[in-house]
Design an enzyme around this catalytic site. Structure first.
Site, PDB file in Angstrom:
ATOM      1  N   LYS A  83       0.861  -1.192   0.000  1.00  0.00           N
ATOM      2  CA  LYS A  83       0.000   0.000   0.000  1.00  0.00           C
ATOM      3  C   LYS A  83       0.889   1.232   0.000  1.00  0.00           C
ATOM      4  O   LYS A  83       1.741   1.400   0.885  1.00  0.00           O
ATOM      5  CB  LYS A  83      -0.844   0.000   1.276  1.00  0.00           C
ATOM      6  CG  LYS A  83      -2.324  -0.010   1.015  1.00  0.00           C
ATOM      7  CD  LYS A  83      -3.027   0.222   2.328  1.00  0.00           C
ATOM      8  CE  LYS A  83      -4.499   0.001   2.201  1.00  0.00           C
ATOM      9  NZ  LYS A  83      -5.187   0.364   3.430  1.00  0.00           N
ATOM     10  N   LEU A  84       0.672   2.079  -0.994  1.00  0.00           N
ATOM     11  CA  LEU A  84       1.449   3.321  -1.117  1.00  0.00           C
ATOM     12  C   LEU A  84       0.500   4.501  -1.048  1.00  0.00           C
ATOM     13  O   LEU A  84      -0.589   4.447  -1.634  1.00  0.00           O
ATOM     14  CB  LEU A  84       2.137   3.371  -2.495  1.00  0.00           C
ATOM     15  CG  LEU A  84       3.180   2.308  -2.811  1.00  0.00           C
ATOM     16  CD1 LEU A  84       3.547   2.388  -4.300  1.00  0.00           C
ATOM     17  CD2 LEU A  84       4.427   2.520  -1.962  1.00  0.00           C
TER      18      LEU A  84
END
Ligand code: E4P
Length: 216
Positions: A83-84
């Site tokens: 997850k960015l």
């Protein structure tokens, strides 16, 4: 439509996975803080329960460090998805990671423009936060509709995860729109399954069964 579970609580994950409807899990630092557990320990535990994408969020703020963090997480299990955040640095990290074949879920999406940028850089998933948009009197589900139309126009492969789900209507509207995935908190799963008429019906059937069960 796929359902992900939006929690880091392992008992909840076991409970809803046993229903047979959980295709993946999303975590974030706030959910981990609530569960009081390390990211590594929890991701590995989740991987033993759910065989599907498990999102683990980076906490670095520059692209190089995000990439390092991501590569470490990716070694924990084949189902880990990175997850960015939707920031300039997150976008750069996304490009680097997707070119290396590491799947990313770009989070904190609040506009169609952000979703378009994430898709261009190869995001496997985007997470538009519908509940938080509703909270500020915007229309969260309208954003889902825009993103889906844009992705369809250009045949982007990026999957839309409807996130920040607050109630069953978010799930139903997502399904009506044909969204790929909704990531659902435990309490919303409980509301999805419950209906007072179902409970009343089961109670009446069991009561009536008592009257005939010994008849030959
Ligand atoms: C999931 O990926 C998101 O982190 C989560 O849905 C955010 O939900 P919240 O707005 O209820 O914190």
């Amino acid at each position: 439509m796929q359902f992900f579970l939006d929690t880091a609580d392992i008992e909840s994950i076991k409970k809803y996975a046993a229903w047979g409807v959980v295709d993946g899990v999303t975590t974030n630092p706030s959910l981990l803080a609530k569960a009081g557990v390390s990211l590594e320990q929890r991701i590995k535990e989740i991987a033993e329960v759910v065989d599907g994408p498990i999102s683990a969020e980076v906490v670095s703020v520059n692209a190089g460090e995000m990439v390092e963090e991501a590569k470490k997480y990716a070694q924990w299990h084949k189902n880990v998805v990175i997850k960015l955040p939707m920031t300039e640095e997150g976008l750069k990290a996304l490009k680097m990671l997707s070119e290396e074949g590491i799947r990313c879920n770009v989070t904190l999406i609040f506009s169609a423009g952000q979703a378009l940028l994430a898709a261009k850089n190869g995001a496997a998933f985007v997470s538009p936060f519908v509940g938080r948009l509703d909270d500020i009197s915007e229309d969260g589900m309208a954003l889902i509709s825009e993103i889906m139309a844009i992705y369809k126009n250009y045949e982007f492969k990026t999957k839309v995860i409807v996130a920040s789900v607050r109630h069953p209507r978010h799930v139903i509207e997502s399904a009506l729109m044909g969204a790929d995935i909704a990531t659902i908190p435990p309490e919303v799963f409980d509301k999805l399954i419950k209906h007072p008429m179902t409970d009343k019906g089961v109670e009446a059937f069991l009561k009536d069964w008592e009257k005939v069960k010994n008849l030959k």
